[in-house]
Write a protein that holds these residues in place. Structure first.
Motif, PDB file in Angstrom:
ATOM      1  N   THR A  37       0.815  -1.217   0.000  1.00 54.73           N
ATOM      2  CA  THR A  37       0.000   0.000   0.000  1.00 54.73           C
ATOM      3  C   THR A  37       0.851   1.271   0.000  1.00 54.73           C
ATOM      4  O   THR A  37       0.310   2.366  -0.125  1.00 54.73           O
ATOM      5  N   MET A  38       2.162   1.122   0.163  1.00 55.87           N
ATOM      6  CA  MET A  38       3.040   2.290   0.213  1.00 55.87           C
ATOM      7  C   MET A  38       2.901   3.145  -1.046  1.00 55.87           C
ATOM      8  O   MET A  38       2.789   2.633  -2.158  1.00 55.87           O
ATOM      9  N   GLU A  39       2.897   4.456  -0.864  1.00 52.83           N
ATOM     10  CA  GLU A  39       2.822   5.402  -1.980  1.00 52.83           C
ATOM     11  C   GLU A  39       4.151   6.131  -2.109  1.00 52.83           C
ATOM     12  O   GLU A  39       4.739   6.537  -1.102  1.00 52.83           O
ATOM     13  N   VAL A  40       4.635   6.267  -3.339  1.00 55.08           N
ATOM     14  CA  VAL A  40       5.874   7.012  -3.603  1.00 55.08           C
ATOM     15  C   VAL A  40       5.524   8.182  -4.501  1.00 55.08           C
ATOM     16  O   VAL A  40       4.983   8.001  -5.594  1.00 55.08           O
ATOM     17  N   GLU A  41       5.809   9.376  -4.029  1.00 55.01           N
ATOM     18  CA  GLU A  41       5.472  10.590  -4.771  1.00 55.01           C
ATOM     19  C   GLU A  41       6.742  11.348  -5.106  1.00 55.01           C
ATOM     20  O   GLU A  41       7.747  11.238  -4.411  1.00 55.01           O
ATOM     21  N   GLY A  42       6.689  12.134  -6.173  1.00 56.32           N
ATOM     22  CA  GLY A  42       7.844  12.922  -6.572  1.00 56.32           C
ATOM     23  C   GLY A  42       8.636  12.229  -7.657  1.00 56.32           C
ATOM     24  O   GLY A  42       8.167  11.298  -8.316  1.00 56.32           O
ATOM     25  N   VAL A  43       9.864  12.654  -7.848  1.00 54.91           N
ATOM     26  CA  VAL A  43      10.716  12.126  -8.915  1.00 54.91           C
ATOM     27  C   VAL A  43      11.510  10.947  -8.375  1.00 54.91           C
ATOM     28  O   VAL A  43      12.318  11.096  -7.465  1.00 54.91           O
ATOM     29  N   ALA A  44      11.262   9.759  -8.923  1.00 55.89           N
ATOM     30  CA  ALA A  44      11.949   8.546  -8.477  1.00 55.89           C
ATOM     31  C   ALA A  44      12.741   7.936  -9.619  1.00 55.89           C
ATOM     32  O   ALA A  44      12.338   8.013 -10.774  1.00 55.89           O
ATOM     33  N   ALA A  45      13.876   7.328  -9.301  1.00 49.61           N
ATOM     34  CA  ALA A  45      14.675   6.651 -10.322  1.00 49.61           C
ATOM     35  C   ALA A  45      14.105   5.279 -10.641  1.00 49.61           C
ATOM     36  O   ALA A  45      14.257   4.768 -11.741  1.00 49.61           O
ATOM     37  N   PHE A  46      13.438   4.670  -9.657  1.00 50.39           N
ATOM     38  CA  PHE A  46      12.888   3.335  -9.819  1.00 50.39           C
ATOM     39  C   PHE A  46      11.371   3.392  -9.653  1.00 50.39           C
ATOM     40  O   PHE A  46      10.843   4.265  -8.971  1.00 50.39           O
ATOM     41  N   ILE A 571       5.928 -10.530  -5.719  1.00 49.48           N
ATOM     42  CA  ILE A 571       4.562 -10.749  -6.220  1.00 49.48           C
ATOM     43  C   ILE A 571       3.566  -9.970  -5.367  1.00 49.48           C
ATOM     44  O   ILE A 571       2.659  -9.315  -5.885  1.00 49.48           O
ATOM     45  N   VAL A 572       3.744 -10.009  -4.047  1.00 50.34           N
ATOM     46  CA  VAL A 572       2.785  -9.353  -3.152  1.00 50.34           C
ATOM     47  C   VAL A 572       2.804  -7.842  -3.330  1.00 50.34           C
ATOM     48  O   VAL A 572       1.756  -7.202  -3.412  1.00 50.34           O
ATOM     49  N   VAL A 573       4.011  -7.239  -3.385  1.00 51.57           N
ATOM     50  CA  VAL A 573       4.083  -5.773  -3.379  1.00 51.57           C
ATOM     51  C   VAL A 573       3.859  -5.166  -4.754  1.00 51.57           C
ATOM     52  O   VAL A 573       3.673  -3.954  -4.878  1.00 51.57           O
ATOM     53  N   ASP A 574       3.854  -5.987  -5.804  1.00 52.05           N
ATOM     54  CA  ASP A 574       3.630  -5.480  -7.164  1.00 52.05           C
ATOM     55  C   ASP A 574       2.140  -5.202  -7.339  1.00 52.05           C
ATOM     56  O   ASP A 574       1.328  -6.114  -7.420  1.00 52.05           O
ATOM     57  N   ARG A 575       1.762  -3.919  -7.411  1.00 46.75           N
ATOM     58  CA  ARG A 575       0.345  -3.569  -7.454  1.00 46.75           C
ATOM     59  C   ARG A 575      -0.290  -3.827  -8.812  1.00 46.75           C
ATOM     60  O   ARG A 575      -1.497  -3.686  -8.970  1.00 46.75           O
ATOM     61  N   ARG A 576       0.518  -4.217  -9.815  1.00 48.55           N
ATOM     62  CA  ARG A 576      -0.069  -4.624 -11.091  1.00 48.55           C
ATOM     63  C   ARG A 576      -0.696  -6.004 -10.967  1.00 48.55           C
ATOM     64  O   ARG A 576      -1.444  -6.438 -11.838  1.00 48.55           O
ATOM     65  N   LEU A 577      -0.371  -6.730  -9.895  1.00 53.19           N
ATOM     66  CA  LEU A 577      -0.875  -8.083  -9.687  1.00 53.19           C
ATOM     67  C   LEU A 577      -1.968  -8.071  -8.627  1.00 53.19           C
ATOM     68  O   LEU A 577      -1.958  -7.252  -7.708  1.00 53.19           O
ATOM     69  N   SER A 578      -2.904  -9.010  -8.759  1.00 50.63           N
ATOM     70  CA  SER A 578      -4.012  -9.075  -7.810  1.00 50.63           C
ATOM     71  C   SER A 578      -4.534 -10.503  -7.761  1.00 50.63           C
ATOM     72  O   SER A 578      -3.985 -11.406  -8.383  1.00 50.63           O
ATOM     73  N   GLY A 579      -5.600 -10.708  -7.017  1.00 47.72           N
ATOM     74  CA  GLY A 579      -6.275 -11.996  -7.005  1.00 47.72           C
ATOM     75  C   GLY A 579      -5.562 -13.045  -6.172  1.00 47.72           C
ATOM     76  O   GLY A 579      -4.786 -12.756  -5.260  1.00 47.72           O
ATOM     77  N   GLU A 580      -5.816 -14.312  -6.508  1.00 48.97           N
ATOM     78  CA  GLU A 580      -5.328 -15.426  -5.702  1.00 48.97           C
ATOM     79  C   GLU A 580      -3.807 -15.546  -5.725  1.00 48.97           C
ATOM     80  O   GLU A 580      -3.207 -16.039  -4.772  1.00 48.97           O
TER      81      GLU A 580
END
Length: 720
Positions: A37-46, A571-580
């Motif tokens: 759920t962490m949000e990263v705002e601003g200019v990031a390299a990654f 897998i868990v922290v990748d917010r492009r992924l969801s479901g089971e």
């Protein structure tokens, strides 16, 4: 609404995941969920997901994230994010964080990325500056320590230590010890300079005498066979040569010179610390020249493997079944491997009731290829898996030499195959021989099943080894083909009794279904079209990648636990992924970390009605592999109960939506099936375009399910 009761069997089987003890009054946070759920705002390299994935292996931060979220936890996250960017060369990175509505918000300004600048050397007179530059730019662990104009591997104190270690090693190569080096990074706007100051060039070490320490009563006899000249300069090359001579006795697990920074200029003696292995041969049992020649054979074998040559084992088999539908007929079989791939092939194989054909399975780091006669099917993974095969020799507690191999993910090396040989293996090999003699410079070593002929340079005479047992021959030699090579696929469509047709025969035989005269042509056409479409499946685009790699915050080993945790965590922290997929990864990550919440994760999956046979059956197989038979049985039972087409299709759609390698499969196969004449009546009336392709995918899957697919899935997932 009344809660559904849990079965006693389910609770008993999942108890091993739950830590014993009373639950705390306030349940700790799930670190992976916090990062998700962490949000990263601003200019990031990654990207946000890459940052979250890199934080998974930071054990200290993961412990911090189990506390209630507050300003201190947010500050710890910001510090790790800042450190992550600093290691990647963003030395001016700024980050601060706060907790808002239960979510960690990180404000980040990465700043410019600095490249490696010029190196300034001071105080080095015994080792030339050109030599030091050469060593710092040399590749180590797949990456150079310092390359001017390039990006630093790790732009922090870790990099300074690597530079200092490389300079000290250069002096040791020249026989000088006690060297003191101070490396300093000089960050500027867009470059990082490097100053290397040799504060003390140490002293030459000339050895007067050798001594073995390690509780070995035969140490003096071992040293008597070592060719040593008093006053020798203790260069790295000389120390290695002395170490190898002591190892040739075959008596030791470990041999290492004791060379502290304070080692005297004329040590008398220089100590070699050893660990004696059980059942070690008595001194004088083996000729040092013979052991050296066998060691040279091992060295040459490893050098050839690293250079890209491949080993091949060629033999023959007697008639036998590999699986209910697969049979290998008498004839040649071979197994080959090199640093690019693995190939397993049999010349005469039958699928179902088909005619014999050549069958081969070829695995490389980015693709799996299956050859059946003139039909070739290939699955590409989109990007390299990071798989690694490790082959090595070691000694068990009884002192016996063992050959071992293993497969893992996330290896440090860019090569698929990594091989090592224990130094004492050569001596142990000779102790197992039935006879040893010489034919000129060629060493002849006889064993009950084979004879080795080793030339003076370590090469095997004849470039192959033959083993005869039970009137059958096995030959080990060098492969003549690249094992990551993709076979060219015929342009003509293979029909009828081709290998693809055999796969259909295999399918229909395996599911044991009596197909009607109307259904049989449809099922056959669907399977043939799916096989043909699989070979032409478009290569999956690599998942989103940053312009640079994310350096790990965690130094150290790549144990299987860490690899599993890193994979599940990403897998868990990748917010492009969801479901089971995310739920399963969370459960296994908790289990690997030893969290008391692991049982709750697994129980939640078992309780949810959304999990179908693919998810539950897959978990059953995975739990069986990690040794939890009771939990595996529970999930296997649940998979059997929920083995309906609706649940199967829901699982398939969920996985296809969340795994990049499968994303293109439904529409691709649906479009292929709509072009098959035998299926046009079944698929009539579907809309045009992508929606119709997906509808065709679902409708044909349901037909296959009703005509044997359910039985096949039960057998594959539940071992029936």
């Amino acid at each position: 609404m009344k809660a559904r009761p849990r079965s006693a069997t389910s609770l008993v089987a999942l108890l091993p995941f739950v830590a014993v003890g009373a639950l705390p009054a306030q349940r700790p946070a799930d670190p992976l969920q916090v990062l998700r759920t962490m949000e990263v705002e601003g200019v990031a390299a990654f990207s946000r997901d890459r940052i979250a994935g890199a934080l998974v292996l930071d054990g200290e931060l993961m412990r911090e994230l189990r506390r209630p979220l507050d300003a201190d936890v947010a500050a710890a996250v910001a510090e790790r994010v800042r450190e992550l960017h600093r290691r990647g060369g963003y030395l001016q990175c700024k980050a601060h964080a706060a907790v808002e509505a239960g979510v960690v918000h990180v404000h980040l300004e990465a700043g410019p990325r600095s490249v490696c600048g010029a190196i300034q050397f001071e105080g080095n007179t015994a080792v030339p500056t050109a030599r030091l530059r050469e060593l710092l730019a040399a590749s180590g662990s797949d990456k150079a320590v310092w390359t001017e104009g390039g990006f630093p591997v790790v732009a922090t104190e870790v990099l300074q230590r690597r530079v200092e270690a490389a300079v000290v090693a250069a002096y040791r190569d020249a026989g000088r010890h006690g060297v003191l080096v101070d490396a300093e990074l000089l960050p500027e706007a867009n470059t990082i300079g490097l100053r290397v100051r040799v504060a003390d060039e140490g002293h030459e070490v000339r050895v007067q005498r050798l001594q073995i320490e390690g509780d070995d009563t035969a140490a003096a006899a071992v040293l008597a066979e070592v060719a040593f000249t008093p006053g020798s300069l203790a260069t790295t090359e000389w120390l290695t040569a002395m170490q190898r001579q002591i190892e040739r006795s075959g008596r030791y697990f470990e041999v290492r010179p004791v060379m502290a920074a304070t080692t005297r200029a004329r040590p008398d003696p220089l100590v070699f610390a050893v660990k004696v292995r059980p059942n070690a041969p008595a001194p004088g049992t083996l000729a040092p020249r013979d052991v050296a020649q066998v060691q040279a054979m091992g060295d040459k074998l490893l050098a050839d493997l690293r250079a890209g040559r491949g080993l091949r084992v060629q033999g023959d088999v007697r008639d036998g079944d590999v699986a209910p539908f697969l049979r290998v007929l008498p004839g040649p079989v071979s197994f080959a491997l090199d640093n690019r791939g693995v190939l397993l092939a049999a010349e005469r194989t039958t699928w179902g009731e088909g005619e014999p054909v050549r069958a081969a399975v070829r695995f490389a780091s980015d693709a799996l290829t299956v050859e059946l006669g003139d039909q070739v099917m290939q699955w590409r993974f989109g990007e390299a898996l990071g798989a690694q095969i490790t082959v090595y020799t070691n000694f068990n507690p009884a002192g016996e030499a063992e050959f071992r191999w293993g497969i893992g993910l996330g290896g440090q090396s860019s090569e698929l195959l990594v091989a090592t040989i224990h130094p004492a293996t050569a001596a142990h090999l000779l102790t197992r021989a039935t006879a040893i003699h010489r034919d000129g410079d060629v060493l002849v070593v006889e064993f009950p099943l084979t004879t080795l002929r080793i030339a003076a340079d370590g090469s095997i005479v004849g470039d192959a080894i033959e083993i005869t047992a039970d009137d059958r021959k096995l030959q080990l030699g060098w492969s003549k083909e690249r094992l990551d090579k993709t076979p060219s696929r015929p342009t003509d469509t293979v029909q009828g009794a081709s290998a693809a047709g055999m796969v259909f025969d295999c399918f229909s035989r395996l599911v044991k279904a009596q197909l009607s005269a109307t259904t049989a042509p449809r099922v056959r056409a669907a399977v043939l079209a799916a096989i043909d479409a699989a070979a032409t499946l478009p290569r999956t685009a690599s998942s989103e990648r940053d312009t640079v790699d994310v350096p790990s915050l965690a130094e150290g080993n790549q144990s299987m636990d860490r690899i599993v945790l890193a994979t599940a965590g990403r897998i868990v922290v990748d917010r492009r992924l969801s479901g089971e997929l995310v739920a399963v990864a969370s459960a296994f990550a908790a289990m690997v970390r030893g969290d008391s919440t692991a049982g709750a994760h697994f129980q939640a999956i078992a309780d949810r009605e959304t999990a179908g046979p693919l998810v539950l059956g897959g978990m059953s197989r995975l739990l069986g592999l990690v040794g939890n038979a009771r939990a595996a049985a529970v999930f296997g039972e649940l998979a059997g109960k929920r083995c309906s087409f609706a649940a199967f299709y829901r699982d398939a759609a969920d996985l296809a939506a969340n795994l990049p390698a499968l994303a293109a499969v439904p529409a691709h196969l649906g479009a292929a099936w709509r072009r098959v004449p035998e299926l046009q009546e079944l698929l009539a009336g579907l809309p045009a375009g992508a929606d119709g392709d997906l509808a065709a995918w679902q409708k044909v899957l349901e037909m296959l399910w009703q005509n044997g697919g359910e039985q096949w899935l039960r057998g594959a997932l539940l071992g029936q």
